[in-house]
Enzyme design. Structure first.
Site, PDB file in Angstrom:
ATOM      1  N   GLU A 221       0.915  -1.163   0.039  1.00 16.69           N
ATOM      2  CA  GLU A 221      -0.016   0.151   0.116  1.00 16.69           C
ATOM      3  C   GLU A 221       0.817   1.357  -0.118  1.00 16.69           C
ATOM      4  OE1 GLU A 221      -2.847  -0.058   3.074  1.00 16.69           O
ATOM      5  OE2 GLU A 221      -4.087  -1.804   2.143  1.00 16.69           O
ATOM      6  N   GLU A 402      -5.572  -8.450   0.729  1.00 17.67           N
ATOM      7  CA  GLU A 402      -6.191  -8.341   2.162  1.00 17.67           C
ATOM      8  C   GLU A 402      -7.529  -7.837   2.074  1.00 17.67           C
ATOM      9  OE1 GLU A 402      -4.515  -4.907   4.467  1.00 17.67           O
ATOM     10  OE2 GLU A 402      -2.387  -5.706   4.001  1.00 17.67           O
TER      11      GLU A 402
HETATM   12  C1  FCB Z   1      -4.213  -2.118   5.579  1.00 14.87           C
HETATM   13  C2  FCB Z   1      -2.860  -2.469   5.963  1.00 14.87           C
HETATM   14  C3  FCB Z   1      -2.826  -3.692   7.051  1.00 14.87           C
HETATM   15  C4  FCB Z   1      -3.928  -3.368   8.252  1.00 14.87           C
HETATM   16  C5  FCB Z   1      -5.459  -3.307   7.252  1.00 14.87           C
HETATM   17  C6  FCB Z   1      -6.708  -3.162   8.123  1.00 14.87           C
HETATM   18  O1  FCB Z   1      -4.196  -0.598   4.939  1.00 14.87           O
HETATM   19  O2  FCB Z   1      -2.042  -2.875   4.757  1.00 14.87           O
HETATM   20  O3  FCB Z   1      -1.657  -3.563   7.676  1.00 14.87           O
HETATM   21  O4  FCB Z   1      -3.567  -2.242   8.858  1.00 14.87           O
HETATM   22  O5  FCB Z   1      -5.247  -2.036   6.722  1.00 14.87           O
END
Ligand code: FCB
Length: 495
Positions: A221, A402
């Site tokens: 990210e 994620e």
């Molecule tokens: C993302 C991050 C991860 C975690 C999630 C909830 O932005 O990559 O580390 O904090 O959010």
């Protein structure tokens, strides 16, 4: 730089800060409204809803689909001073007064550094096929340069070997925000040299572990570092400087490209790609102004990262908005875009929330939020972002690295954690991913964020994102109801 100001006001951290100031508690946020471009499409999973039972097998995923879970080093490992680990920007930031909720730090976190073998057994019990974790740069190079620390490499070697022994495929992220403090002291990501230091670190990791890791992710990210670290200052290193922020964006992209090239140079057959948090950006109403504003918003949120990596150019509307004299524009050297667009093998997508953009470049909330006020629960956004990538960028192999939500989960007296809202959320998002796959999107795997409850950055330990509950005082692990449900999904290879 009008848009920059907007981004500053609307990004995730600013939203939570605003909600906190207003005294909002968990699950606070604007109630869902209907209407607008996305009306009627959302399944609108309710975080408090009861699940309707186990997976029925109606939605089968492709054979071999990579069901997984994700974590990152600073959020779970602890062992902050062990085996030669150096300091990272998150050690510095979290120890500074007032930076994290309750002053929480990752010094101990979920103590995974010592409990990794038990955690591997929990992953095996879940039936995971893929585990995404990150490597702590300061464990490998305490000061961000020089010969790799063998004890650091050995920890990840034990982890990776343990995954293989349990039939779980390792997916390693090289940078999940824990920059060595010594490099920050030398200018951090504002300093172009940090991108070259990153490539050297990546090379050391590839040589140390490459034979056992089939999939690598470069930078986690980059946008969150840009927005939270440099626009709002809510994440390490805690600056508020729009000019620096977008120079950092460029250097993070450059670091990504240099790492891709470093992997190829080792002759490895491993696959590599970036990990991008992408947000569908919808106009909040039918006006031409909202349409234009949403397009530019999409430029900052998505195309800045996607176009540079997959098309070899930065989006013209974003460059125009930043201005020809911006630090970023002046920081782009000949050949950088060729490096950044070095061919990748897979694109990792992290999906949490959509944005609804108003004519003046602001945003509105259209769906219920989770405990994280910045997160609107909108599963169709997963479908929209996945299909959009394939439509606009071609059939690059995709992995979701994620997806998840936080809840104020509690351990009941009978030893269970009933996180039914998480089950609804995951089921709806997996169904949206399935729909994208059935329409030809080459999605190979899906990772829940997160395997374990962990240190959620500025939010400390209040938000629990895990499939597995961590009782921090004892470090006892308790698989939540969602973990039991997920095990059945994996076993059935479907919902
Ligand atoms: C993302 C991050 C991860 C975690 C999630 C909830 O932005 O990559 O580390 O904090 O959010």
């Amino acid at each position: 730089m009008s848009m920059l100001t907007r981004q500053q006001l609307n990004s995730r951290a600013a939203l939570s800060a605003t909600a906190r100031a207003a005294g909002a508690g968990p699950h606070a946020g604007a109630p869902a409204t209907t209407g607008g471009p996305a009306a009627g499409r959302g399944t609108g999973s309710d975080p408090d809803a009861q699940p309707t039972g186990g997976p029925r097998g109606d939605l089968r995923f492709p054979t071999g689909f990579g069901w997984g879970a994700a974590t990152s080093a600073y959020q779970i490992e602890g062992g902050a001073k062990e085996d030669g680990r150096g300091e990272s920007v998150w050690d510095t930031f979290s120890r500074a007064p007032g930076r994290t909720r309750n002053g929480d730090t990752g010094d101990v976190a979920a103590d995974h550094y010592h409990r990794y073998a038990d955690d591997l057994d929990l992953m095996r019990d879940l039936g995971l096929r893929s585990y995404r974790f990150s490597i702590s740069w300061p464990r490998i190079q305490a000061d961000g340069t020089g010969a790799p620390n063998q004890r650091g490499l050995d920890f990840y070697r034990r982890l990776v070997d343990g995954l293989h022994e349990r039939g779980i495929s390792p997916m390693a992220t090289l940078f999940h925000w824990d920059l060595p403090q010594a490099l920050q002291d030398a200018g951090g990501w504002e300093n172009r040299d940090t991108a070259y230091r990153f490539a050297e670190y990546a090379d050391a990791v590839f040589r140390g572990l490459g034979d056992q890791v089939p999939a690598w992710l470069t930078i986690n990210e980059p946008k969150t570092v840009v927005q939270n670290g440099y626009l709002i200052g809510h994440h390490a290193p805690g600056f508020q400087n729009p000019q620096a922020a977008y120079l950092v964006a460029h250097h993070l992209q450059l670091a990504h490209g240099l790492a891709v090239r470093a992997l190829r140079a080792t002759g490895s057959t491993g696959r590599i790609g970036p990990a991008l948090n992408l947000h569908p950006c919808y106009p909040a109403d039918d006006s031409a102004e909202a349409g234009r504003a949403a397009h530019l918003y999409d430029g900052y949120e998505n195309r800045l990262y996607l176009d540079s990596i997959l098309k070899g150019s930065y989006p013209a509307d974003v460059l125009d908005d930043l201005g020809a004299d911006s630090w970023m524009a002046r920081g782009i050297a000949d050949g950088d875009l060729e490096t950044i667009s070095s061919p990748i093998d897979l694109l990792a997508v992290q999906y949490y929330t959509p944005y609804y953009v108003t004519g003046d470049g602001g945003t509105v909330t259209r769906w219920p939020t989770s405990q994280a006020d910045w997160q609107q629960i909108y599963p169709d956004g997963m479908y929209d972002i996945l299909t959009r990538i394939t439509r606009d960028y071609g059939p690059v192999p995709l992995t979701v690295t994620e997806n998840g939500l936080p809840q104020a989960d509690t351990l009941s007296a009978d030893g269970t954690v009933d996180d039914n809202g998480r089950i609804s959320f995951l089921r709806d998002h997996m169904a949206a991913a399935h729909r994208a796959i059935s329409e030809g999107v080459p999605l190979e795997s899906y990772h829940v964020w997160s395997l374990l409850d962990n240190f959620e950055w500025a939010e400390g330990y209040d938000q629990r994102w895990g499939l597995i509950y961590v009782d921090y005082p004892t470090q006892r692990r308790v698989p939540k109801r969602s973990a039991h449900w997920y095990r059945e999904v994996i076993r059935a290879n479907g919902l």
